[in-house]
Design an enzyme around this catalytic site. Sequence first.
Site, short mmCIF file in Angstrom:
data_model
loop_
_atom_site.label_atom_id
_atom_site.label_comp_id
_atom_site.label_asym_id
_atom_site.label_seq_id
_atom_site.Cartn_x
_atom_site.Cartn_y
_atom_site.Cartn_z
N GLU A 105 0.71 -1.40 -0.05
CA GLU A 105 0.08 0.07 -0.12
C GLU A 105 1.01 1.29 -0.07
OE1 GLU A 105 -2.40 -1.58 3.56
OE2 GLU A 105 -4.17 -0.92 2.01
N GLU A 125 -3.45 -9.56 3.78
CA GLU A 125 -4.25 -9.23 5.23
C GLU A 125 -5.34 -10.26 5.40
OE1 GLU A 125 -3.22 -7.02 2.78
OE2 GLU A 125 -2.68 -5.03 3.78
C1 3H9 Z 1 -1.30 -5.13 7.08
O1 3H9 Z 1 -0.47 -4.54 6.41
C2 3H9 Z 1 -2.89 -4.16 7.40
C3 3H9 Z 1 -2.54 -2.78 6.34
O2 3H9 Z 1 -3.17 -3.21 5.30
C4 3H9 Z 1 -3.50 -1.81 6.97
C5 3H9 Z 1 -2.94 -1.08 8.30
C6 3H9 Z 1 -3.88 0.01 8.69
N1 3H9 Z 1 4.60 -7.48 11.68
O3 3H9 Z 1 7.83 -15.18 8.70
P1 3H9 Z 1 9.07 -15.29 9.23
C7 3H9 Z 1 8.10 -11.26 12.13
S1 3H9 Z 1 -1.53 -6.51 8.00
C8 3H9 Z 1 5.35 -7.98 12.71
O4 3H9 Z 1 9.73 -16.00 10.14
P2 3H9 Z 1 10.26 -15.65 6.62
C9 3H9 Z 1 7.69 -12.93 12.31
O5 3H9 Z 1 7.09 -12.81 13.54
C10 3H9 Z 1 0.12 -7.26 7.49
N2 3H9 Z 1 6.37 -8.65 12.80
O6 3H9 Z 1 10.24 -14.74 8.06
C11 3H9 Z 1 9.04 -13.15 12.82
O7 3H9 Z 1 9.39 -12.79 14.28
P3 3H9 Z 1 10.53 -13.60 14.96
C12 3H9 Z 1 0.31 -7.79 6.18
C13 3H9 Z 1 6.28 -9.49 11.55
O8 3H9 Z 1 11.47 -14.99 5.78
C14 3H9 Z 1 10.11 -12.36 11.84
O9 3H9 Z 1 9.36 -11.23 11.34
N3 3H9 Z 1 1.44 -8.36 6.06
C15 3H9 Z 1 5.61 -9.24 10.45
O10 3H9 Z 1 9.83 -16.66 6.47
C16 3H9 Z 1 10.50 -13.02 10.56
O11 3H9 Z 1 9.18 -13.70 9.89
C17 3H9 Z 1 1.74 -9.89 6.35
O12 3H9 Z 1 0.54 -10.23 6.62
C18 3H9 Z 1 4.62 -8.12 10.76
N4 3H9 Z 1 4.01 -7.77 9.60
O13 3H9 Z 1 8.85 -14.58 5.99
C19 3H9 Z 1 2.89 -10.33 6.07
N5 3H9 Z 1 6.06 -10.08 9.46
O14 3H9 Z 1 11.71 -13.58 14.23
C20 3H9 Z 1 3.29 -11.19 7.10
C21 3H9 Z 1 6.97 -11.02 9.95
O15 3H9 Z 1 10.59 -12.96 16.29
N6 3H9 Z 1 4.71 -11.69 7.28
N7 3H9 Z 1 7.10 -10.46 11.20
O16 3H9 Z 1 9.73 -14.98 15.09
C22 3H9 Z 1 4.95 -12.73 6.34
O17 3H9 Z 1 4.32 -13.12 5.21
C23 3H9 Z 1 6.43 -13.27 6.51
O18 3H9 Z 1 6.59 -13.00 7.62
C24 3H9 Z 1 7.14 -12.72 5.32
C25 3H9 Z 1 8.79 -13.33 5.76
C26 3H9 Z 1 6.98 -13.49 4.03
C27 3H9 Z 1 7.45 -11.30 5.49
#
Ligand code: 3H9
Length: 697
Positions: A105, A125
């Site tokens: 976004e 999301e």
């Molecule tokens: C959103 O964006 C809402 C908006 O539209 C509107 C707002 C108003 N936040 O998965 P991994 C942490 S909703 C905080 O093991 P990978 C995760 O917990 C969001 N922390 O690595 C982990 O921590 P730890 C939309 C986050 O390489 C570490 O990062 N976005 C977030 O296998 C590593 O993660 C998503 O839904 C976060 N957003 O995969 C994306 N993301 O090391 C969600 C990750 O302490 N994330 N962490 O355990 C993912 O899909 C995967 O983490 C990603 C990396 C592909 C990014």
Amino acid sequence: MSEVVTYQREGAVGVITVNYPPVNALGHAVRSGLLAALEQGQQDAEAKALLLVCEGRTFIAGADIREFGKPMQEPGLPSVVETFESSDKPIIAAIHGTALGGGLEMALGCHYRVALDSAKVGLPEVKLGLLPGAGGTQRLPRLAGAQVSLDMITTGNFASAAEALQNGIVDAVESGSDVKAVGLAFAQKVIDEGKPVRRVRDLNDKVEAEKGSDIFDQYRAGLQKKARGLFSPFKCVDAVEAAFQLPFADGMKRERELFMECMESPQRAGLVHAFFAEREVSKVPGLAKDTPVRDVNSVGIIGAGTMGGGIAMNFANVGIPVRLLEVKQEALDKGLAIIRRNYENTARKGRITQAQVEERMALIQPTLSYDDFADVDLVIEAVFENMGVKKDIFGTLDKVCKPGAILASNTSTLDIDEIASATSRPQDVVGMHFFSPANVMKLLENVCGSQTADDVKATVMAVAKRIKKVGVLVGNCYGFVGNRMLHQRGAEATKLVNEGASPQQVDKVLTDLGFPMGQFAMSDLAGIDVGYRIREERRKAGEDVPASWMDKLAEEGRLGQKTQAGVYLYEEGSRKPVVDPKVDALIAEFRKEQGIEPREIGDQEILERCMYVMINEGAKILEEGIAARALDVDIVWIYGYGFPAYRGGPMFWADQVGVKEIYDTVKRFHDTLGGDQWKPAALLERLASEGKTFGSL
Ligand code: 3H9
């Protein structure tokens, strides 16, 4: 100046850099840092264009999920995006890694987007029970149209850089790994060519062209099946539709309302819990992060049946060679033919190439001799549940395997210590419990015996990750975490039928809760003989296992889907359960034999008895330390048994229902129905009396 977002000029380009490991999530510091850096860029007279780029492994991966459910701190993300979009200087986003959710976004709020060819973009999301809440539902359709936007936003699936280019989401894709250099070059081009500020909010051609389209209703109809029980996918459609019905500013308001509805829904809480729990399970309490892991570069598997074959595929899929052992050539040939058929089916669906089918098949080497296991790093035994047979096998493995090889059993219920006692190296013995179908189900329940070495525990958890499973480390007891709880639910469900419920009524209560299938449809899938054999083993061991109408089914050869008849009937080639009056008659007959007068049983009683008996068992599992944390139990159930992730897993769900409510009901059942399974767990009682939750442990 914010530490996580910096501003620096390079030539005529003002560079805004986000550096907030691990994934540059849009926490409060990043949001305010972005505004401050933008302000600097605006005031920098030398900067003719601005570049938004990230340090580390990825572009911004979304809003900071850890902030959800807490009071929002200004500035909110929608206004940050809007401020960027309103800039009079052109802003270019340079994307590497994954631009997700709020990250994409932010990029859509910039005026141009360039991506590395390895990058991916997505609005995931919906997987957290939300919809894109910073303009994604209004801006994406203006670039990519209705179909692509609905696909991306309702599934949360990522698009590759090439697809993003094709769909108009990014303006250019470049090869290489230096995202900043790619971004600077693009920005310089914008300056040199005098390209104008291009605000996505002003691009109305696509939304005008598809105004009034019936695609939204078609989509909703499709989701009735695909997104059964889910809340946010439908809200996603509403929000995208608003982009085609309302002017941009009103569409943004509508998106906000729908986003807040999702944010406040219990499904969002459940899915966010599941997201973090999935990551927490790999951090095992008491197992040091730096515990060494043993090399696993070759695997031996004993048993080429459904389970062994599925397990072999997991390793071949990631390039690890497998030796697959059977006692008879015929069984080996049959097992390999099934593996090939599975791969061919996947190739037919276009998910792998024919060359990959051959590569994977070549990695699975059949054998009839244990001598071929002399140099493998890991052996997984996957024969049927019989302690004597398993002990014989482990005795043999002890003789043939090299020192340091990990000896694992895929048993789903049996005592790992007893299996280990057949060897001279119990420290190398461990349970690796895969779930059927083993090449599909994501859970790997790794079971520690009392003597399993720490490096073996760390290795099997690392192996889980390597073969793309979610590994959960649990202790040794009958059925471990998953099947121990399932066993209680199965016994209670069977009793409910004894007392007067029908199998289909019990199953419906469970599918209404969100399970993909009910208890009895699941028994048919697993095979009625599996439970029957386990009950018979326990009876032989002297346990008091009551007679059951399920035994009658097994004795009549109604073994489930594989014989097209079990609790339900199955038409040739179909997995759809059909109610069979013969089973009703068999149950009626059983009740008569047992002198049971059937009664009408309400759905609420079925729900409480099937679910609370599991929660009570889960509490016992926690107090015994079989599972380290409630979240481990939740993940076992979400990935092993299809517990609806939007309810967060059984222990999270119990917290939502109320621990006190559950304790009171369990106690009442103990008083009225009796049985050890209803004896309230001490932990349940303590949490209820202290007003605490499983999540607080
Ligand atoms: C959103 O964006 C809402 C908006 O539209 C509107 C707002 C108003 N936040 O998965 P991994 C942490 S909703 C905080 O093991 P990978 C995760 O917990 C969001 N922390 O690595 C982990 O921590 P730890 C939309 C986050 O390489 C570490 O990062 N976005 C977030 O296998 C590593 O993660 C998503 O839904 C976060 N957003 O995969 C994306 N993301 O090391 C969600 C990750 O302490 N994330 N962490 O355990 C993912 O899909 C995967 O983490 C990603 C990396 C592909 C990014």
